[in-house]
Design a protein around this motif. Structure first.
Motif, short mmCIF file in Angstrom:
data_model
loop_
_atom_site.label_atom_id
_atom_site.label_comp_id
_atom_site.label_asym_id
_atom_site.label_seq_id
_atom_site.Cartn_x
_atom_site.Cartn_y
_atom_site.Cartn_z
N PRO A 190 15.89 29.87 9.51
CA PRO A 190 14.98 29.34 8.49
C PRO A 190 15.43 28.00 7.90
CG PRO A 190 16.27 31.16 7.61
CD PRO A 190 16.56 31.10 9.07
N GLY A 191 16.68 27.61 8.15
CA GLY A 191 17.15 26.35 7.58
C GLY A 191 17.54 26.53 6.12
N ILE A 192 18.17 25.47 5.57
CA ILE A 192 18.64 25.55 4.19
C ILE A 192 17.82 24.57 3.37
CG2 ILE A 192 20.64 25.25 2.68
CD1 ILE A 192 22.34 25.67 5.31
N PRO A 193 17.05 25.05 2.40
CA PRO A 193 16.18 24.14 1.64
C PRO A 193 16.96 23.18 0.74
CG PRO A 193 15.93 26.42 0.87
CD PRO A 193 16.86 26.46 2.04
N ASP A 194 18.02 23.65 0.10
CA ASP A 194 18.75 22.78 -0.82
C ASP A 194 20.21 22.70 -0.42
OD1 ASP A 194 19.77 21.32 -2.86
OD2 ASP A 194 18.84 22.48 -4.46
N LEU A 195 20.52 21.65 0.37
CA LEU A 195 21.87 21.53 0.91
C LEU A 195 22.91 21.33 -0.18
CD1 LEU A 195 21.67 19.38 4.16
CD2 LEU A 195 22.28 21.78 3.91
N ARG A 196 22.51 20.57 -1.21
CA ARG A 196 23.49 20.27 -2.25
C ARG A 196 23.94 21.54 -2.96
NH1 ARG A 196 21.59 15.68 -5.75
NH2 ARG A 196 20.91 17.41 -7.03
#
Lengths: 275, 120, 132
Positions: C80-86
């Motif tokens: 799904p991926g990472i929406p907020d990398l920070r």
């Protein structure tokens, strides 16, 4: 034109050198002038001018070689890079002025002259700065290795008690090294208490404190206790002013107190023997 | 492929020596087995030895931290022993502190510590 | 140059990936502490794939850069991926209820670390450990 410049430079060798030294004394970074004696300054300057001139007569490879040698030398002497870059600029200025005054270049061939001198100076500029940077990088990496060799030894002082004196600035790289030495030492000496002496650490900032706390925690994980000794007044002040929490770590001001506490923690004490 | 870690009883203590790399299932199985054993034997102390373990990741550390808290709830004190320097360093760098755990250099010292804690 | 990959589908693949990593690290001459760092980093990355993406791949490569030698760990998934990398790189952030060591921990264990993630497409994490 190239030949004309070369001939001028060669026949006015000494004048150019003297003028260059005069100008550089005024223009140069104070550090460069202070870094060496007058005699050395004149000697190095004349070597530099000779190097520049050799670019006319020598082959590309030979010049490269000389540039590398010279760069290594001035890095050792502590000449800043600006001394070289300014030096080349000043050099071409002197030649330009000299040739103009002696009427060897006129308004008509001025453009030809600047093109020629630029095509001469620029590759040289590149070669010398490259050589300078390379030898500078080498010096830095050698110093880094030397710093790593200043490792922190763990010294067993009593059974179950070891001491690690830390000297000098602690960066992340060194902190990792220290942590490894510390833990390997604790396990191999079967130490139950380790005293880390930070008397010789000049500055304890947030990062250094962080490394010290990590080391103390790692020591606890392998099964020993860790006490930081050598907290000087100014270090206590910075620690509190920076809001660093050292509460989970035992600390004392002197090695003597640290040793006494360590002995107490291992159920021992020092007693005076009556004769 | 499930391997069970043997749990030995010595007086009122339980001794566990972990001899091989823990996979997730073995770790979870161990958690369950230990809690049952504490219940069964009413043990007051537990020593877990990690001398042969050369790495612990955050999952295993979590299972371990949990089992220590759970044992405490059941009235058993836990000492972990023989954590290797490399393991300690990676745990610290991962940001795992295992704060409330008692530690000792080896099994023998761990048992001594436990005896002192239990007031024997 | 030697590359090896391990597909991460079930829990046992996590063990396979870290064992491969440990062997390569040993072969390259890494010390025991760095071996533990590398093994742990692989374990964390492989577990992230297993937990969040369902499946993916861990690739281990030897690298050379001038005089420096080292190994690269690449973690790739089409999850799904990472929406907020920070946020994910902040200490203490964890969506699985774990200890929250996760990616910042991996970053500390390794020398170089980079992450690219597109929500809905997947995540690519590359990290390097240099031989000292």
């Amino acid at each position: 034109m190239r030949k004309k410049i070369f001939q001028y430079v060669q026949s006015h060798n000494d004048d150019i050198l003297n003028e260059w030294i005069e100008l550089m004394r005024v223009e140069a970074d104070e550090r460069a002038v202070q870094a060496m004696s007058d005699h050395m300054f004149v000697k190095t300057s004349s070597e530099f001018i000779q190097l520049v001139m050799s670019n006319f007569s020598d082959s590309e490879e030979k010049f490269q070689e000389r540039a590398v040698d010279f760069s290594e030398k001035i890095v050792r002497l502590g000449w800043p890079l600006a001394m070289i870059t300014d030096g080349l600029r000043v050099f071409s200025k002197i030649v330009e002025k000299g040739m103009k005054e002696s009427g060897e270049i006129t308004l008509e061939d001025y453009i030809e002259f600047t093109t020629e001198i630029n095509s001469w100076i620029f590759p040289m500029y590149k070669t010398i700065t490259e050589a300078y940077t390379t030898s500078w990088e080498r010096t830095v990496s050698l110093q880094k290795i030397a710093l790593q060799e200043l490792s922190a030894p763990l010294i067993p002082v009593f059974e179950k008690i070891s001491v690690m004196p830390l000297v000098g600035t602690i960066d992340t790289e060194r902190a990792k090294q220290i942590m490894e030495n510390l833990l390997e030492g604790v396990v191999s000496h079967r130490a139950e208490v380790v005293l880390i002496d930070i008397t010789g650490v000049p500055v304890v900032d947030t990062m250094v404190a962080h490394h010290i706390i990590q080391a103390a925690e790692a020591v606890r994980l392998v099964g020993a206790k860790c006490t930081i000794v050598g907290i000087r007044p100014e270090i206590a002040q910075t620690i509190v002013n920076l809001g660093i929490n050292l509460e989970d770590v035992t600390t004392t001001s002197t090695m003597k107190k640290g040793v006494e506490q360590a002995l107490a923690a291992t159920s021992r004490q020092i007693v005076e023997v009556q004769e | 492929m499930n391997m069970r870690i043997p749990i030995l009883k010595l007086h009122d203590c339980l001794l566990i020596s972990i001899q091989w790399e823990l996979d997730d299932q073995t770790a979870l199985q161990f958690q369950e087995d230990l809690l049952h054993k504490i219940h069964e034997t009413s043990a007051r102390g537990v020593v877990i030895d990690f001398t042969s373990i050369d790495f612990i990741d955050s999952f295993i550390a979590k299972v371990l931290g949990d089992v220590i808290s759970m044992s405490k709830l059941m009235g058993a004190k836990v000492v972990i022993t023989g954590i290797q320097p490399a393991v300690a360093i990676t745990l610290i760098e991962l940001g795992i502190r295992l704060e409330e755990v008692m530690t000792a250099l080896d099994l023998e010292k761990g048992l001594e510590k436990l005896q002192r804690e239990l007031g024997d | 140059m030697m590359d090896s990959s391990v597909k991460i589908i079930n829990e046992w693949d996590i063990v396979a990936a870290r064992q491969l990593g440990r062997n390569v690290a040993k072969e390259l001459g890494f010390g025991t502490v760095d071996q533990a760092r590398i093994t742990t980093a692989i374990s964390e990355l492989a577990r992230n794939i297993y937990l969040y993406a369902g499946q993916g791949e861990i690739t281990i490569e030897k690298v050379e850069n001038g005089a420096k030698k080292g190994m690269t760990i690449v973690s790739r998934d089409e999850g799904p991926g990472i929406p907020d990398l920070r946020k994910v790189m902040e200490d203490g952030f964890s969506t699985s209820g774990g200890l929250g060591a996760g990616l910042p921990g991996v970053k500390r264990l390794m020398d170089e670390f980079s992450i690219e993630s597109t929500p809905g497409e997947g995540t690519l994490i590359q990290s390097v450990k240099w031989l000292r």
